[in-house]
Scaffold this active site. Structure first.
Site, PDB file in Angstrom:
ATOM      1  N   ASP A  67       0.834  -1.209   0.000  1.00 25.61           N
ATOM      2  CA  ASP A  67       0.000   0.000   0.000  1.00 25.61           C
ATOM      3  C   ASP A  67       0.865   1.252   0.000  1.00 25.61           C
ATOM      4  O   ASP A  67       0.517   2.250  -0.610  1.00 25.61           O
ATOM      5  CB  ASP A  67      -0.956  -0.004   1.194  1.00 25.61           C
ATOM      6  CG  ASP A  67      -0.242  -0.101   2.537  1.00 25.61           C
ATOM      7  OD1 ASP A  67       0.881  -0.648   2.580  1.00 25.61           O
ATOM      8  OD2 ASP A  67      -0.787   0.379   3.543  1.00 25.61           O
ATOM      9  N   GLU A 120       3.840  -0.107   7.788  1.00 29.27           N
ATOM     10  CA  GLU A 120       2.737  -0.855   7.191  1.00 29.27           C
ATOM     11  C   GLU A 120       3.269  -1.667   6.012  1.00 29.27           C
ATOM     12  O   GLU A 120       3.593  -2.813   6.156  1.00 29.27           O
ATOM     13  CB  GLU A 120       1.607   0.080   6.777  1.00 29.27           C
ATOM     14  CG  GLU A 120       0.396  -0.689   6.280  1.00 29.27           C
ATOM     15  CD  GLU A 120      -0.921   0.010   6.560  1.00 29.27           C
ATOM     16  OE1 GLU A 120      -0.919   1.061   7.188  1.00 29.27           O
ATOM     17  OE2 GLU A 120      -1.954  -0.542   6.151  1.00 29.27           O
ATOM     18  N   GLU A 143      -2.341   9.021  -0.446  1.00 30.64           N
ATOM     19  CA  GLU A 143      -3.357   8.113   0.089  1.00 30.64           C
ATOM     20  C   GLU A 143      -4.727   8.787   0.141  1.00 30.64           C
ATOM     21  O   GLU A 143      -5.750   8.178  -0.151  1.00 30.64           O
ATOM     22  CB  GLU A 143      -2.950   7.677   1.509  1.00 30.64           C
ATOM     23  CG  GLU A 143      -3.929   6.737   2.182  1.00 30.64           C
ATOM     24  CD  GLU A 143      -3.389   6.203   3.502  1.00 30.64           C
ATOM     25  OE1 GLU A 143      -2.508   6.875   4.096  1.00 30.64           O
ATOM     26  OE2 GLU A 143      -3.818   5.121   3.929  1.00 30.64           O
ATOM     27  N   ARG A 203       5.587   4.142   6.036  1.00 27.72           N
ATOM     28  CA  ARG A 203       5.231   3.977   7.446  1.00 27.72           C
ATOM     29  C   ARG A 203       5.348   2.497   7.865  1.00 27.72           C
ATOM     30  O   ARG A 203       5.696   1.633   7.061  1.00 27.72           O
ATOM     31  CB  ARG A 203       3.829   4.510   7.700  1.00 27.72           C
ATOM     32  CG  ARG A 203       2.741   3.698   7.055  1.00 27.72           C
ATOM     33  CD  ARG A 203       1.385   4.365   7.258  1.00 27.72           C
ATOM     34  NE  ARG A 203       0.318   3.630   6.614  1.00 27.72           N
ATOM     35  CZ  ARG A 203      -0.726   4.199   6.038  1.00 27.72           C
ATOM     36  NH1 ARG A 203      -0.844   5.515   6.000  1.00 27.72           N
ATOM     37  NH2 ARG A 203      -1.675   3.453   5.496  1.00 27.72           N
TER      38      ARG A 203
HETATM   39  C1  RAM Z   1      -4.897   1.114   4.958  1.00 26.69           C
HETATM   40  C2  RAM Z   1      -3.980   0.678   3.883  1.00 26.69           C
HETATM   41  C3  RAM Z   1      -4.624   0.271   2.602  1.00 26.69           C
HETATM   42  C4  RAM Z   1      -6.081   0.013   2.695  1.00 26.69           C
HETATM   43  C5  RAM Z   1      -6.490  -0.459   4.053  1.00 26.69           C
HETATM   44  C6  RAM Z   1      -7.962  -0.691   4.196  1.00 26.69           C
HETATM   45  O1  RAM Z   1      -4.238   1.035   6.191  1.00 26.69           O
HETATM   46  O2  RAM Z   1      -3.055   1.686   3.670  1.00 26.69           O
HETATM   47  O3  RAM Z   1      -4.387   1.192   1.581  1.00 26.69           O
HETATM   48  O4  RAM Z   1      -6.395  -0.952   1.747  1.00 26.69           O
HETATM   49  O5  RAM Z   1      -6.086   0.401   5.056  1.00 26.69           O
END
Ligand code: RAM
Length: 950
Positions: free
Chosen positions: A502, A508, A796, A506
């Site tokens: 994604d 993630e 994002e 960060r």
């Molecule tokens: C966020 C992610 C991603 C998304 C989910 C639901 O944390 O960055 O982009 O698909 O949530």
């Protein structure tokens, strides 16, 4: 920084010729373990209608056996499928560790001599699943690691120290093994290598290969990839040394955001696996294997972590440890931790590589010893820094960020717990180049602390990503759209890092399924992602829940809800389907079909009334939509219908008739449920119930009026894109959608799921003008809003930063998220007009339908599985010129934009029906032609509407 270079056909001109030969979607792969690889090729010709009529593939161990009169190991015989782009190998069982040469000859409709082209591939340690080949000779090396108890705790860097201290990161083990070359000269040397963790290997001091972050991320409990390297040239006579460095990586380092399980998801320390096979001229093989004869110690890398960063302490460096002659008697013996090879598989994808280097745009001295470097581009990768002198124990700290705060300092709040801090500790020796090897960061800016001076020539950013070959380029007259395309491409570069992530910055960086699903159509135009997704679809399959469902992220990770949400889990269905259509390879469907069927059945099981309400996982719905939320059941049920439909289509393609029929029935039933529950339609004559909230007099329209529950843009987009409405209702739905888009600005108030569908659906229903208006919009939400504020990648959130409110909440505010970049698909398909028709696979039937809007010119070029597809159009005064290139074996339906169909000319003449071109009538604003392969040059009168003009 130049644009990524594309794999292109050979420049030689002439008749039909194959080029771009691939084995399992890769060029001359080393070390495949697929028993029936797909051998494929592209075609080029300079003549119209120069189509293939037959092809023949032959395979041999030696190139000489492919010569006329030679006896190949396998001969496909003459195959007459003129649409084929490849054939699966069906010859005798392939042997492991063997190079195979293959040749394809393609016969042409123009009756010339069939044209040959040749390539090769090599098998890996084993062929087929199970880590054991037919001869019983599986891998023999052991997994080895650093001896326990000798690891000293790292020196914490001063910056980001608290995160790093608490995480207790350990130094990277170094492992070495000296050996003598066999007495007879080695003709072929192969290294098969993997790690639980990350590895880098040197042979006699020279780095083996150029893979970064190898072996890549998989669910290591289920599958561990190894890479194969040709090291023949690195071998020397006498003493040789294999030297490896290991790091935690995804195996034992920090991954994702779950605070209770932030690190050590698979293991606690990294392990190495390596086999070096040396074949001498007399046919003897000597093997050097990882075992307890290897020596280990820790060295210069005091810690390395994907999220936290990397620390090199030069005081721990030993010159020549990776070279022959080094005395390793005070090193420890390696510890053997296992000999289980069942999980080892040959990596089917191209590795992560360093693909670009960016010089700084500016270097600013902030205060004594602190410099801020702006690389002018947000990216994933790391910094390379030349340090001229650093006293022993002195520190240079590198911190990374995507943005700056109001005071011009690094903005790192959005990295959450990812320290993204690299540290160099000096040893007093002059001239050192510092480049971390086992970490990566998402950044545009770096702050360098600890150097009195910093010259721009001493620092560079190195971009890292899975090295998918670039296949597409897009260009147009609008600088804003060109920059948008660049942002999208950089988003792809930054987020295809072993898995489609994604975001790269960060804590993630996870393989979120919906993000990948919505972005795939764009990604697959920009690059050849067939091998990359072959690998990731294994991860998606490995991640499936015990009841068969797809998850939200793959590889699966503790702390992230497993149960796939609508649109997320469905990626397990949508992605294989799109890959099949793009790459003409039904194996994408064959491998995925069991999972697709299980997924659809699971949703049905939990929702017998066919409204998808239960087992929705965390139901992200139309994630991050700025407007009124679309009702969750509408989003979910639309995806249910679509997944059931694509599963039926997949079963059909594979000839599984019963499941195909069942799933078609189910899909129809879910569509009916969708319309019964969520759609109100009032026919034009006024009969029927009036939809709620109608304020625009839509019922006066000839096709009636229609409302979908919630009355949101995304509701209509899903219904139209997934074909959920009866034919005669669609115009009404499209009109309502257009109304909502117009009423919003024109603007989009959709989230991740809706955004991807907006421009294609508006265009399909005759409103390309609105799609263009969305592209031109500069206020949030829009693509150009971030660009106005300096974005170099897709954000994002539409408004991750706003002049009135500053940064959005740091907890979730990535500036390098490709999901909203799904508009890239329409730049190719819509603006340039380069598309395939709905029923086509592998670009066999092209649909060329440019949407000029107010642009002066646009064009796209794409290396399809079949060959080069190119479309370019340009307006001069009141004339539009359109050039279309159709590869051999393909046909095209070309919609020439014109306000006067009678004005159309092709190569200067009035287009008349003939061998290569037929007239197919007119469509609103277009004259339509069907053409055979070849290059066509149309001109036509074209006077755009006033409001289309920028
Ligand atoms: C966020 C992610 C991603 C998304 C989910 C639901 O944390 O960055 O982009 O698909 O949530």
């Amino acid at each position: 920084m130049s644009a990524p270079s594309m794999s292109a056909p050979p420049s030689a001109t002439g008749p039909l010729r194959p080029y771009g030969l691939r084995c399992d979607h890769r060029v001359t792969p080393l070390g495949i373990d697929e028993p029936a690889p797909l051998l494929s090729w592209r075609l080029a010709s300079d003549h119209r209608g120069d189509d293939p009529t037959a092809h023949r593939v032959r395979l041999a161990r030696h190139p000489g056996e492919l010569a006329p009169g030679g006896r190949p190991l396998w001969d496909s015989g003459e195959l007459t499928d003129p649409g084929a782009t490849g054939v699966p190998y069906t010859g005798p069982a392939l042997e492991p560790r063997t190079r195979y040469h293959w040749q394809v000859t393609v016969a042409s409709a123009r009756d010339q001599e069939p044209a040959p082209a040749a390539s090769w591939f090599e098998t890996g340690l084993t062929v087929g699943p199970g880590g054991q080949d037919a001869s019983g000779e599986g891998p023999r090396a052991a997994w080895i690691t650093h001896a326990p108890g000798r690891i000293d705790v790292m020196d914490a860097p001063t910056e980001g120290a608290s995160a790093l201290n608490h995480h207790g990161l350990a130094p990277c083990p170094q492992l070495r093994r000296a050996f003598d070359a066999p007495p007879a000269p080695v003709v072929r040397a192969r290294l098969y290598a993997s790690a639980r963790g990350l590895y880098e290997i040197r042979l006699n001091g020279t780095r083996v290969g150029d893979a970064e972050l190898a072996p890549g991320w998989t669910d290591y409990h289920r599958r561990i990839q190894y890479q194969t390297y040709d090291v023949t040239e690195l071998l020397r006579t006498g003493e040789n040394v294999l030297a490896a460095t290991l790091a935690d990586g995804w195996w034992s380092g920090f991954v994702g955001f779950e605070p209770r399980r932030a690190g050590a998801h698979y293991g606690t320390e990294p392990h190495l696996f390596a086999e070096l096979h040396l074949l001498d001229g007399e046919g003897r093989t000597t093997r050097i294997l990882t075992d307890d004869s290897w020596r280990t110690r820790t060295g210069v890398i005091r810690h390395a972590d994907l999220l936290m960063g990397e620390c090199h302490d030069l005081r721990h460096h030993t010159d020549g440890w990776e070279l022959p002659g080094h005395d390793d008697r005070d090193w420890s013996p390696a510890r053997v931790t296992g000999t289980d090879h069942r999980l080892l598989v040959a990596a089917p994808d191209e590795p992560v590589r360093a693909t670009a280097e960016l010089a700084p745009r500016t270097v600013t001295r902030l205060r004594d010893g602190v410099h801020l470097v702006d690389f002018g581009q947000n990216l994933a990768g790391r910094v390379r820094l030349r340090v001229h002198a650093l006293p022993a124990g002195a520190r240079v700290t590198l911190r990374h960020a995507e943005a700056l705060d109001e005071d011009g300092a690094l903005y790192t709040a959005n990295l959450r717990t990812a320290a993204a801090t690299d540290l160099l500790i000096g040893d007093g020796r002059p001239d050192h180049v510092f480049e971390p090897r086992f970490t990566y960061h998402g950044f545009r800016y770096a702050e360098v602390t600890g150097l009195p001076e910093l010259a721009a020539t001493d620092i560079a950013a190195v971009a890292l990503h899975s090295d998918t070959p670039w296949t597409g380029s897009f260009d147009c007259s609008d600088p804003g759209l060109r920059r948008l395309h660049s942002c999208i491409t950089w988003g792809q570069r930054s987020n295809f890092v072993s898995v489609p992530t994604d975001c790269p910055q960060r804590d993630e960086r996870l393989g979120w399924l919906a993000d990948a699903q919505v972005f795939l159509p764009t990604a697959a135009l920009n690059a050849d992602v067939a091998a990359f997704f072959t690998k990731w679809l294994r991860d998606v399959d490995d991640a499936r829940t015990p009841d068969g469902g797809f998850t939200n992220v793959a590889p699966r990770l503790a702390g992230v809800a497993d149960e796939g949400a609508p649109g997320w889990g469905d990626a397990g269905v949508l992605i294989p389907w799109h890959l099949y259509r793009t790459y003409d390879d039904p194996r994408f469907l064959a491998r995925a079909l069991p999972g697709m069927r299980a997924w659809v059945s699971l949703v049905q099981l939990h929702n017998p009334d066919l409204v998808w309400r239960h087992r929705v996982g965390p139901h992200f719905s139309d994630w991050l939509a700025p407007g009124t939320p679309t009702p969750r059941d509408v989003v979910a049920t639309a995806y249910f219908a679509h997944s059931a439909h694509l599963t039926a289509r997949a079963a059909e393609v594979l000839g599984h008739h019963d499941p195909a029929r069942d799933h078609h029935k189910l899909a129809a039933a879910v569509r009916d449920t969708f319309t019964d529950r969520f759609v109100t339609y009032t026919p034009a004559d006024g009969a029927g119930t009036e939809p709620d909230g109608r304020a625009d007099g839509a019922a006066e329209e000839p096709t009636g009026s229609l409302r979908i529950e919630g009355d949101t843009q995304t509701g209509y987009l899903l219904a139209l894109a997934f074909g959920l409405l009866p034919e005669e209702w669609r115009e009404a739905a499209a009109r309502r959608l257009a109304h909502l888009v117009e009423a919003a600005g024109p603007g989009l108030v959709t989230g991740f799921l809706g955004v991807a569908l907006a421009a294609p659906v508006l265009d399909a229903y005759g409103r390309a003008d609105l799609a263009h208006a969305l592209l031109r919009r500069t206020e949030a939400p829009s693509w150009l809003f971030p660009l106005r504020h300096g974005a170099t990648t897709i954000w994002e959130r539409w408004d991750g930063w706003h002049p009135d409110t500053g940064f959005r909440a740091a907890a979730m505010n990535s500036f390098n998220h490709y999901a909203l970049g799904s508009i890239g698909e329409w730049l190719y398909r819509g603006v340039a007009g380069l598309d395939q028709s709905p029923g086509s696979t592998g670009y066999r039937h092209l649909l060329v339908r440019p949407a000029p809007g107010g642009l002066a010119h646009a064009g796209a070029r794409y290396e399809s599985v079949r060959g080069t597809v190119a479309v370019h159009w340009e307006r001069t005064g009141r004339t539009l010129a359109l050039r279309v290139q159709v590869p051999p074996g393909a046909t095209a339906e070309i919609h020439v934009p014109t306000t006067d169909p009678g004005s159309v000319r092709e190569s200067g003449g009035i287009p008349a029906d003939g061998a290569h071109l037929t007239r197919a009538g007119t469509a609103p604003g277009h004259a339509v032609y069907r053409v055979a392969s070849g290059v066509y040059r149309f001109t036509a009168a074209y006077v755009p509407h006033e409001e289309d003009m920028t």
